[in-house]
Design a protein around this motif. Structure first.
Motif, mmCIF file in Angstrom:
data_model
loop_
_atom_site.group_PDB
_atom_site.id
_atom_site.type_symbol
_atom_site.label_atom_id
_atom_site.label_comp_id
_atom_site.label_asym_id
_atom_site.label_seq_id
_atom_site.Cartn_x
_atom_site.Cartn_y
_atom_site.Cartn_z
ATOM 1 N N PRO A 89 28.316 37.853 -9.301
ATOM 2 C CA PRO A 89 28.802 38.119 -10.655
ATOM 3 C C PRO A 89 30.066 38.798 -10.831
ATOM 4 O O PRO A 89 30.698 39.443 -9.889
ATOM 5 C CB PRO A 89 27.684 39.140 -10.966
ATOM 6 C CG PRO A 89 27.298 40.022 -9.801
ATOM 7 C CD PRO A 89 27.557 38.869 -8.710
ATOM 8 N N THR A 90 30.857 38.576 -12.050
ATOM 9 C CA THR A 90 31.982 39.186 -12.384
ATOM 10 C C THR A 90 31.959 40.639 -13.215
ATOM 11 O O THR A 90 30.770 40.776 -13.962
ATOM 12 C CB THR A 90 32.841 38.346 -13.381
ATOM 13 O OG1 THR A 90 32.987 36.957 -12.661
ATOM 14 C CG2 THR A 90 34.212 38.985 -13.726
ATOM 15 N N ARG A 91 32.440 41.458 -12.608
ATOM 16 C CA ARG A 91 32.324 43.015 -13.543
ATOM 17 C C ARG A 91 32.932 42.737 -15.213
ATOM 18 O O ARG A 91 33.918 41.972 -15.242
ATOM 19 C CB ARG A 91 33.348 43.993 -12.860
ATOM 20 C CG ARG A 91 33.272 45.236 -13.660
ATOM 21 C CD ARG A 91 33.597 46.375 -12.309
ATOM 22 N NE ARG A 91 33.529 47.693 -12.912
ATOM 23 C CZ ARG A 91 32.384 48.650 -12.832
ATOM 24 N NH1 ARG A 91 31.189 47.811 -12.293
ATOM 25 N NH2 ARG A 91 32.399 49.760 -13.323
ATOM 26 N N GLN A 92 31.949 43.144 -15.900
ATOM 27 C CA GLN A 92 32.065 42.799 -17.342
ATOM 28 C C GLN A 92 32.555 44.071 -18.037
ATOM 29 O O GLN A 92 32.479 45.380 -17.440
ATOM 30 C CB GLN A 92 30.830 42.496 -17.972
ATOM 31 C CG GLN A 92 30.242 41.183 -17.476
ATOM 32 C CD GLN A 92 31.030 40.024 -17.668
ATOM 33 O OE1 GLN A 92 31.538 39.879 -18.745
ATOM 34 N NE2 GLN A 92 31.307 39.273 -16.570
ATOM 35 N N LYS A 93 33.394 44.044 -18.909
ATOM 36 C CA LYS A 93 33.777 45.102 -19.796
ATOM 37 C C LYS A 93 33.567 44.978 -21.324
ATOM 38 O O LYS A 93 33.806 44.032 -21.955
ATOM 39 C CB LYS A 93 35.503 45.414 -19.497
ATOM 40 C CG LYS A 93 35.734 45.487 -18.111
ATOM 41 C CD LYS A 93 37.299 45.808 -17.984
ATOM 42 C CE LYS A 93 37.447 45.877 -16.374
ATOM 43 N NZ LYS A 93 38.736 46.159 -16.037
ATOM 44 N N VAL A 94 33.284 46.217 -21.887
ATOM 45 C CA VAL A 94 33.200 46.292 -23.254
ATOM 46 C C VAL A 94 33.718 47.492 -23.908
ATOM 47 O O VAL A 94 33.929 48.654 -23.295
ATOM 48 C CB VAL A 94 31.581 46.411 -23.570
ATOM 49 C CG1 VAL A 94 31.204 46.978 -24.881
ATOM 50 C CG2 VAL A 94 30.824 45.287 -23.382
ATOM 51 N N ILE A 95 34.516 47.282 -24.908
ATOM 52 C CA ILE A 95 35.249 48.392 -25.684
ATOM 53 C C ILE A 95 34.799 48.269 -27.143
ATOM 54 O O ILE A 95 35.004 47.356 -27.676
ATOM 55 C CB ILE A 95 36.605 48.139 -25.665
ATOM 56 C CG1 ILE A 95 37.166 48.385 -24.070
ATOM 57 C CG2 ILE A 95 37.280 49.630 -26.325
ATOM 58 C CD1 ILE A 95 38.705 48.123 -23.994
ATOM 59 N N VAL A 96 34.082 49.350 -27.589
ATOM 60 C CA VAL A 96 33.953 49.355 -29.026
ATOM 61 C C VAL A 96 34.638 50.683 -29.586
ATOM 62 O O VAL A 96 34.475 51.707 -29.160
ATOM 63 C CB VAL A 96 32.327 49.477 -29.274
ATOM 64 C CG1 VAL A 96 31.622 49.668 -30.838
ATOM 65 C CG2 VAL A 96 31.766 48.141 -28.563
ATOM 66 N N THR A 97 35.062 50.506 -30.738
ATOM 67 C CA THR A 97 35.569 51.814 -31.363
ATOM 68 C C THR A 97 35.264 51.988 -32.994
ATOM 69 O O THR A 97 34.695 50.951 -33.331
ATOM 70 C CB THR A 97 37.181 51.534 -31.622
ATOM 71 O OG1 THR A 97 37.593 50.360 -32.241
ATOM 72 C CG2 THR A 97 37.680 51.360 -30.251
ATOM 73 N N ALA A 98 35.338 52.994 -33.439
ATOM 74 C CA ALA A 98 35.025 53.414 -34.702
ATOM 75 C C ALA A 98 35.885 54.370 -35.399
ATOM 76 O O ALA A 98 36.294 55.324 -34.444
ATOM 77 C CB ALA A 98 33.534 53.996 -34.718
ATOM 78 N N GLU A 99 36.228 54.042 -36.566
ATOM 79 C CA GLU A 99 37.123 55.169 -37.314
ATOM 80 C C GLU A 99 36.161 56.183 -38.385
ATOM 81 O O GLU A 99 35.355 55.608 -38.934
ATOM 82 C CB GLU A 99 38.137 54.551 -38.153
ATOM 83 C CG GLU A 99 39.200 53.810 -37.282
ATOM 84 C CD GLU A 99 39.999 52.881 -38.247
ATOM 85 O OE1 GLU A 99 40.090 52.875 -39.261
ATOM 86 O OE2 GLU A 99 41.297 52.459 -37.509
#
Length: 180
Positions: free
Chosen positions: A24-34
């Motif tokens: 598998p490939t390393r996955q990345k997630v970025i979530v932001t909120a103001e």
């Protein structure tokens, strides 16, 4: 010469299958909120590694070590006796309003990931308020080729994104959105 041609032919048949045999490939997630609140106020709510009561999915959070490196916590999800996630803190900066942690134990039925690490930070927002960023890196819950649908890359990304979004939505609800 025949032997050499045979070896070349054998290699050409084997190499394509080796190319397909990767993991598998390393996955990345970025979530932001103001959020409308000052960064110090947001950090006061989320900056204690031992207290994740601000997240709606977390029923309780217990641990040892406070905000020191190698501190641990156990999150109980949903309700008393619910599924758990064990985590360890590996980076903490009150000055930078950020911390990083790893999951040390979770059942893939709870969160379909392996080798998960995450970083949570609060930054000042241009125009006032705060920007909260939650990012993670992980592998899907099934480490081998041909994962079942519930343990594939898409399932892992969706689950982590859902966790992050729910937490950040709770912060927006608590502190308000800028300009609202």
């Amino acid at each position: 010469m025949k032997r050499r041609l045979f070896l070349i032919a054998a290699a050409s048949l084997t190499l394509p299958s080796l190319a397909l045999a990767h993991g598998p490939t390393r996955q990345k997630v970025i979530v932001t909120a103001e959020v409308a609140a000052d960064p110090a106020d947001v950090w006061a709510a989320i900056g204690n590694f031992q207290d994740m009561s601000w997240h709606p999915a977390v029923h309780s959070s217990t641990g040892e070590g406070g905000n020191d490196i190698d501190a641990t916590r156990r999150l109980v999800l949903g309700a008393e006796g619910g599924p758990t996630i064990d985590e360890v803190l590996y980076k903490y900066s009150a000055e930078k309003m950020s911390y990083s942690y790893r999951i040390t134990e979770v059942k893939v039925e709870v969160l379909p990931v392996t080798n998960y690490s995450s970083h949570l930070t609060v930054k000042p927002r241009d125009g006032g308020g705060s920007l909260v960023e939650w990012r993670g890196a992980f592998y899907r819950g099934y480490p081998n080729n041909d994962p079942p649908e519930e343990l594939n890359d898409a399932a892992a990304i969706a689950a982590v994104t859902g966790v992050y979004q729910a937490g950040l939505d709770a912060l927006v609800e608590r502190f308000g959105a800028p300009g609202s």
